[in-house]
Motif scaffolding. Structure first.
Motif, mmCIF file in Angstrom:
data_model
loop_
_atom_site.group_PDB
_atom_site.id
_atom_site.type_symbol
_atom_site.label_atom_id
_atom_site.label_comp_id
_atom_site.label_asym_id
_atom_site.label_seq_id
_atom_site.Cartn_x
_atom_site.Cartn_y
_atom_site.Cartn_z
ATOM 1 N N LEU A 1 0.820 -1.203 0.000
ATOM 2 C CA LEU A 1 0.000 0.000 0.000
ATOM 3 C C LEU A 1 0.856 1.255 0.000
ATOM 4 O O LEU A 1 0.619 2.186 -0.794
ATOM 5 N N LEU A 2 1.858 1.308 0.871
ATOM 6 C CA LEU A 2 2.678 2.518 0.979
ATOM 7 C C LEU A 2 3.458 2.781 -0.297
ATOM 8 O O LEU A 2 3.588 3.931 -0.735
ATOM 9 N N ALA A 3 3.979 1.742 -0.913
ATOM 10 C CA ALA A 3 4.718 1.922 -2.165
ATOM 11 C C ALA A 3 3.813 2.505 -3.247
ATOM 12 O O ALA A 3 4.222 3.380 -4.022
ATOM 13 N N THR A 4 2.569 2.029 -3.299
ATOM 14 C CA THR A 4 1.615 2.537 -4.288
ATOM 15 C C THR A 4 1.233 3.983 -4.000
ATOM 16 O O THR A 4 1.140 4.816 -4.912
ATOM 17 N N LEU A 5 1.029 4.309 -2.745
ATOM 18 C CA LEU A 5 0.657 5.673 -2.359
ATOM 19 C C LEU A 5 1.764 6.675 -2.656
ATOM 20 O O LEU A 5 1.512 7.796 -3.116
ATOM 21 N N LEU A 6 2.999 6.286 -2.390
ATOM 22 C CA LEU A 6 4.121 7.220 -2.497
ATOM 23 C C LEU A 6 4.631 7.389 -3.926
ATOM 24 O O LEU A 6 5.325 8.367 -4.216
ATOM 25 N N ARG A 7 4.285 6.476 -4.790
ATOM 26 C CA ARG A 7 4.807 6.519 -6.159
ATOM 27 C C ARG A 7 4.312 7.785 -6.877
ATOM 28 O O ARG A 7 3.129 8.040 -7.021
ATOM 29 N N GLY A 8 5.246 8.601 -7.311
ATOM 30 C CA GLY A 8 4.900 9.782 -8.089
ATOM 31 C C GLY A 8 4.346 10.941 -7.288
ATOM 32 O O GLY A 8 3.697 11.825 -7.857
ATOM 33 N N THR A 9 4.605 10.978 -5.986
ATOM 34 C CA THR A 9 4.105 12.085 -5.170
ATOM 35 C C THR A 9 5.247 12.993 -4.724
ATOM 36 O O THR A 9 6.382 12.548 -4.561
ATOM 37 N N ALA A 10 4.913 14.257 -4.519
ATOM 38 C CA ALA A 10 5.889 15.199 -3.972
ATOM 39 C C ALA A 10 6.075 14.920 -2.492
ATOM 40 O O ALA A 10 5.218 14.316 -1.834
ATOM 41 N N GLU A 11 7.175 15.383 -1.941
ATOM 42 C CA GLU A 11 7.517 15.054 -0.563
ATOM 43 C C GLU A 11 6.462 15.539 0.434
ATOM 44 O O GLU A 11 6.176 14.879 1.422
ATOM 45 N N ASP A 12 5.877 16.707 0.164
ATOM 46 C CA ASP A 12 4.924 17.270 1.116
ATOM 47 C C ASP A 12 3.491 17.266 0.586
ATOM 48 O O ASP A 12 2.646 18.031 1.041
ATOM 49 N N GLU A 13 3.194 16.374 -0.372
ATOM 50 C CA GLU A 13 1.848 16.368 -0.953
ATOM 51 C C GLU A 13 0.811 15.772 -0.007
ATOM 52 O O GLU A 13 -0.309 16.282 0.108
ATOM 53 N N PHE A 14 1.165 14.680 0.667
ATOM 54 C CA PHE A 14 0.250 14.017 1.588
ATOM 55 C C PHE A 14 0.881 13.903 2.964
ATOM 56 O O PHE A 14 2.093 13.756 3.104
ATOM 57 N N ASP A 15 0.031 13.948 3.971
ATOM 58 C CA ASP A 15 0.420 13.639 5.345
ATOM 59 C C ASP A 15 -0.003 12.200 5.619
ATOM 60 O O ASP A 15 -1.186 11.930 5.788
ATOM 61 N N ILE A 16 0.955 11.272 5.606
ATOM 62 C CA ILE A 16 0.649 9.841 5.736
ATOM 63 C C ILE A 16 1.026 9.368 7.129
ATOM 64 O O ILE A 16 2.175 9.519 7.560
#
Length: 288
Positions: free
Chosen positions: A18-33
């Motif tokens: 799940l985390l690998a899918t969520l983080l793929r292609g995102t900016a460092e501060d785009e989401f608070d996970i």
């Protein structure tokens, strides 16, 4: 900034996916996970921490999803807030689509993605059951059974007031009227179904027990006054309508009804004793 809260109890086998899918292609501060490891006795926390500073980890010794969600709320930084089960797969684009439904020009209070159930490796009775289940009107329109619910600040206030319930996603879905919630067609979550009949029945026993708990709470809260409490129960009329629309569903409907009857019978003891804490976990869907 959208906050993504992931309650995880012994999910070292699924959380990394799940985390690998969520983080793929995102900016460092785009989401608070935020991963809330609750009562874990495996390497769930280590798996989460291995994804670096973009994933925050909170641990509690209490193995309770409800408490994990509330603990996540105290640490989450923003809205919209997206609650995600650790055993599903959700991508960054899907999170963006959910957030847009809650913040756009005609926002709703709660949203969930379309579900995809891969049937590879599932036994034929499981495939037959879900052939019917996925066509039910309540299943198609409800936010439950997707492993993901996104809420706005106003929507969050409504679900935060709900009591601890085993059927937390069903209760959250029913807390919103049709015009207040939506299934976002441009977002998709992968929900892995059970592979065996035994694990399917375990899931359905849990569903029957948790639905009974929810309905008991509804009766208690409405004692002394008339009530038209919302429900997602499947009626025979729903099944007859499906069969009229597609007569080839008859064998699958027999499987569906058999599973429902077996699960309800098995759930009676827990319902009578008020045991709404025993979580019958399906491990077959967590296999690679």
């Amino acid at each position: 900034m959208p906050s993504i809260v992931i309650p995880a109890h012994n999910e070292e086998r699924t959380l990394g996916r799940l985390l690998a899918t969520l983080l793929r292609g995102t900016a460092e501060d785009e989401f608070d996970i935020l991963v809330v490891c609750n009562g874990c006795t495996d390497g769930t926390a280590a798996v989460a921490a291995a994804h670096g500073p973009r994933v925050r980890v909170v641990e509690t010794p209490v193995p309770s999803k409800h408490q994990a969600l509330r603990l996540g709320d105290t640490h989450a930084r923003g809205f919209p807030r997206i609650y995600v089960d650790a055993d599903v797969e959700l991508g960054a684009a899907d999170v963006r689509a959910l957030a847009a439904a809650l913040t756009g020009p005609d926002p709703v209070l709660a949203a969930a993605p379309e579900r995809h159930l891969p049937m590879t490796g599932c036994s034929w009775p499981v495939r037959a059951y879900y052939r019917v289940w996925q066509r039910l009107p309540a299943v198609q329109g409800g936010l439950f059974g997707r492993g993901v619910i996104a809420v706005s600040g106003t929507g969050h206030a409504r679900i935060a007031a709900l009591p601890p319930l085993m059927a937390d996603d069903l209760a959250a879905s029913l807390a919103f009227a049709d015009g207040e919630r939506t299934v976002v067609r441009t977002a998709r979550v992968v929900v892995r179904p059970p592979r065996t009949w035994r694990d399917l029945i375990r899931r359905r026993i849990r569903a029957a027990t948790s639905t009974a708990q929810l309905e008991r709470r509804q009766r208690e809260s409405d004692a002394g006054r008339s009530s038209d409490a919302p429900s997602a129960r499947t009626g025979l009329g729903d099944l007859r309508a499906l069969l009229r629309a597609d007569p080839t569903l008859l064998p699958a409907l027999v499987v569906f009804l058999t599973a429902a009857l077996v699960a309800r019978r098995a759930a009676r003891r827990a319902i009578r004793s008020g045991d709404f804490d025993t979580w019958l976990r399906d491990d077959s869907s967590r296999q690679e």
